[in-house]
Scaffold this motif. Structure first.
Motif: not given
Length: 309
Positions: A23-49
Motif C-alpha cells: 500500500v505504501r509503495f503505490y501511495s508513494d508513486r501517486g497511484l493510491l492517493p491518501e484522503s487525509a492524515r491523522s493527528g499523528g501524521g499517519h495516512r488515512r484512506y477513504g472507502p474508494d481506496a
C-alpha cells in the motif's frame, strides 16, 4: 474503519489482502492517493481506496508496468489500448519461447557431429527471429536504382515470414537461409561482381527498364503458382505469355518466337539462387501438404515452360 469513516494503512492493507509495504509503495508513486492524515501524521484512506487498490492489483496481475498503471488510472491512456499492447507483448514472448523450444529440440534430435554445426547456425538467430538480413540480401541482389515501391514489393514477396510456432526443421531452414544470405560473396552485392556475368535483362541502360520487369513479374508468378498447386507440368499458356510480355516490355521488344529464343539464352546465363528458394519454401512449409510455391519456384516453372514445345 475509524469513527471518521476512514481506514488506516494497516486496515486498508488487511481488507485488500496485501502488505502494508505494498500500500505504501503505490501511495508513494501517486497511484493510491491518501484522503487525509491523522493527528499523528499517519495516512488515512477513504472507502474508494479499496476499489482503486483492487484495480491496481488487477492491472499488475496482467504484468502491466507501474508507469502504465499510473497512466491508466490518471486517464492518460485508454485501458483497452494498454491491454491490447500487453497482449501483443505476451504474444511476442510466446513466439520467442516456441522458437527457443524448437531450437532446443533441433539440437537434441541429431548426432554429436551435427550438433556443433547446428548450434553455430541457430546461435546466429535472434528469438523470435528477424528477417533484416534477408531484406538486405534482396536489396543487394536487385538491380540498382529500382523505384522504392517496386523494391518493397519484391522484398515483401521474397522474404519468408517466420512462423509463430516453428518446427525444428523450420528453425534449421531459417538458420541456413540467414547463413546463406550473409555469405561474404553476397554482402557486396551478388550482381555486382564480373564473375556473375550480369545479364542484359537486369541491367539498366538504353532500352533496358528493369523497373517494368519487376513490377510485372508478380502477375506471371501468381499465374504460374496456381498451376504448380494444381500439379500442372510447365507448358505454354497465359502464365508464360505474361512472363514473356514482362521481359519484352522491359527490353523494348515484341513477343515473337525469335525473342523467346533470345530470352531463353539470356535467362540461362543469369546467376541462380535456387538454394535460397528451397530454404524459403521450407521456412513457410505448412504442417501438412506441399510447400506454397515461392516466386523462385514459379520462375523455374516459367523458364521450363519457355523451353517446352
Amino acid at each position: 474503519m475509524g469513527p471518521d469513516g476512514m481506514w488506516s494503512i494497516g486496515q486498508l492493507a488487511e481488507r485488500a489482502g496485501v502488505s502494508v509495504k505494498t500500500v505504501r509503495f503505490y501511495s508513494d508513486r501517486g497511484l493510491l492517493p491518501e484522503s487525509a492524515r491523522s493527528g499523528g501524521g499517519h495516512r488515512r484512506y477513504g472507502p474508494d481506496a479499496l476499489d482503486r487498490l483492487r484495480l491496481i492489483r488487477s492491472l499488475r496481475t496482467l504484468d502491466l508496468p507501474v508507469p502504465d498503471v499510473g497512466r491508466v488510472l490518471h486517464g492518460e491512456d485508454d485501458l483497452a489500448d494498454v491491454v491490447a499492447g500487453q497482449l501483443k507483448e505476451v504474444g511476442s514472448r510466446l513466439t520467442a519461447l516456441r522458437w527457443r523450444e524448437a531450437a532446443l529440440q533441433l539440437l537434441t534430435d541429431c548426432t554429436a557431429e551435427e550438433r556443433a554445426e547446428r548450434l553455430r547456425l541457430v546461435g546466429a538467430l535472434s528469438t523470435p527471429p528477424g528477417t533484416a538480413a534477408l531484406a538486405r540480401f534482396w536489396r543487394c541482389w536487385l538491380p540498382a536504382r529500382l523505384p522504392a515501391k517496386v523494391t518493397r514489393a519484391v522484398v515483401d514477396r521474397a522474404v519468408p515470414v517466420p512462423p509463430d510456432a516453428p518446427t525444428p526443421a523450420q528453425v534449421l531452414a531459417l538458420a541456413r537461409l540467414q547463413d546463406f544470405v550473409t555469405d561474404p560473396c553476397f554482402v557486396a552485392g551478388p550482381r555486382a561482381g564480373a564473375d556473375h556475368g550480369q545479364p542484359d535483362v537486369h541491367a539498366p541502360g538504353k532500352g533496358h527498364r528493369p523497373a517494368l520487369l519487376y513490377a510485372a513479374l508478380p502477375e506471371a508468378y501468381d499465374l504460374a503458382a496456381a498451376r504448380i498447386r494444381a500439379g500442372r507440368a510447365p507448358h505454354p499458356g497465359e502464365a508464360l505469355d505474361c512472363f514473356v510480355a514482362a521481359h519484352a516490355a522491359s527490353l523494348s521488344r515484341r513477343d515473337t518466337a525469335d525473342f523467346r529464343r533470345v530470352l531463353r539464352r539470356m535467362l540461362a546465363a543469369e546467376p541462380r539462387i535456387d538454394r535460397y528458394w528451397q530454404l524459403a519454401a521450407e521456412v513457410t512449409r505448412p504442417p501438412s501438404g506441399p510447400p506454397e510455391p515461392t516466386p523462385g519456384a514459379a520462375d523455374n516453372w516459367l523458364r521450363a515452360a519457355l523451353g517446352s514445345p
